[in-house]
Design a protein around this motif. Structure first.
Motif, short mmCIF file in Angstrom:
data_model
loop_
_atom_site.label_atom_id
_atom_site.label_comp_id
_atom_site.label_asym_id
_atom_site.label_seq_id
_atom_site.Cartn_x
_atom_site.Cartn_y
_atom_site.Cartn_z
N UNK A 74 -5.67 15.03 49.45
CA UNK A 74 -6.13 16.43 49.36
C UNK A 74 -7.65 16.52 49.31
N UNK A 75 -8.27 15.55 48.64
CA UNK A 75 -9.73 15.61 48.51
C UNK A 75 -10.43 15.35 49.85
N UNK A 115 -11.21 23.11 51.14
CA UNK A 115 -10.40 24.03 50.33
C UNK A 115 -9.48 24.90 51.19
N UNK A 116 -9.95 25.31 52.35
CA UNK A 116 -9.13 26.11 53.25
C UNK A 116 -7.89 25.33 53.69
N UNK A 160 -6.54 22.87 52.16
CA UNK A 160 -5.67 22.64 50.99
C UNK A 160 -4.75 23.84 50.75
N UNK A 161 -5.32 25.05 50.85
CA UNK A 161 -4.49 26.25 50.62
C UNK A 161 -3.50 26.46 51.76
N UNK A 162 -3.90 26.15 52.97
CA UNK A 162 -2.97 26.27 54.09
C UNK A 162 -1.81 25.27 53.94
N UNK A 212 -0.72 24.13 51.06
CA UNK A 212 0.11 24.66 49.98
C UNK A 212 1.03 25.77 50.51
N UNK A 213 0.47 26.67 51.31
CA UNK A 213 1.27 27.78 51.85
C UNK A 213 2.40 27.25 52.73
N UNK A 226 3.80 24.31 52.53
CA UNK A 226 4.76 23.61 51.68
C UNK A 226 5.67 24.60 50.96
N UNK A 227 5.08 25.67 50.46
CA UNK A 227 5.87 26.68 49.74
C UNK A 227 6.85 27.36 50.71
N UNK A 228 6.39 27.59 51.94
CA UNK A 228 7.29 28.18 52.95
C UNK A 228 8.45 27.23 53.24
#
Lengths: 164, 65
Positions: free
Chosen positions: B35-36, B40-41, B43-45, B47-48, B50-52
């Motif tokens: 992740x590092x 940041x963009x 990382x959030x994409x 996450x989105x 993964x959640x989907x």
């Protein structure tokens, strides 16, 4: 429903809402790998910002999360002014609006501990990694222990990268 | 003083906490390191997405083989 993080953050930015990303989405911004279904933001409690927040979120039909349907919940300036923290559902996903953080303070108190990040094509304020660890430690919730451990591991990895 | 004007002045230590150190042993640092490497963009994409994916799994039809 699948949360639409981009829609929520874009709406807040387009509405000019003064807020700071905190919680698990902020942790993800810093590199955390934990999944979350909601967006937590710390919002400024000025009358102007409350009015912006109400106008911005109204099209997303905010409602009290976990409450029975049909309650006489009004999404308006009065409601927001009389409350502080709101856990909401919206058509773009769950959103927690926080007026202050436990032992963390208000939006204005934490502004100096934020960084601007560009996500989904917009700029957002996000609580710094160090401050996020501090407020989670201060909250003292058992459920946060794993998250704090991950955030501290991120801080260590960052330091290691810097030294290397 | 209005509630929203309350300022907190609590100095929370960032010194190692023995309880958190125990939890830290189980953190998967390979995920963090990957992740590092991202913005940041990204990382959030991630996450989105993964959640989907989780939501799709949750709603997937189930049947016994």
């Amino acid at each position: 429903m699948t949360p639409d993080f981009a829609a929520l953050l874009r709406a807040l930015a387009a509405g000019g809402v003064e807020c700071i990303l905190v919680g698990a989405v902020a942790a993800a911004v810093h590199g955390a790998a934990r999944a979350t279904y909601d967006v937590d933001v710390l919002y400024a409690r000025t009358p102007q910002n409350i009015a912006r927040l109400v106008a911005t979120l109204a099209p997303l039909r905010p409602y009290l999360r976990g409450a029975p349907s049909g309650l006489p919940f009004r999404w308006d300036v009065d409601t927001l002014s009389r409350g502080l923290n709101f856990t909401l559902t919206t058509t773009a996903g769950d959103l927690d609006l926080l007026g202050e953080l436990t032992y963390g303070g208000t939006h204005d108190a934490l502004l100096a501990d934020t960084e601007i990040v560009c996500v989904f094509g917009i700029e957002c304020r996000c609580l710094s990694l160090e401050r996020l660890i501090q407020v989670k430690r201060a909250a003292g919730r058992v459920k946060d222990l794993e998250a704090i451990a991950e955030l501290e591991a991120i801080a260590e990895e960052r330091r290691r990268d810097t030294i290397a | 003083m209005a509630r929203s004007d309350v300022q907190f002045d609590v100095d929370i230590s960032l010194d190692p906490d023995p309880v958190i150190e125990v939890y830290k042993k189980d953190v998967d640092r390979t995920l963090i390191r990957e992740n590092l490497k991202l913005t940041p963009d990204d990382r959030l994409r991630k996450l989105a997405a993964f959640v989907a994916f989780l939501e799709e799994l949750r709603n997937a039809p189930r049947h016994k083989p």
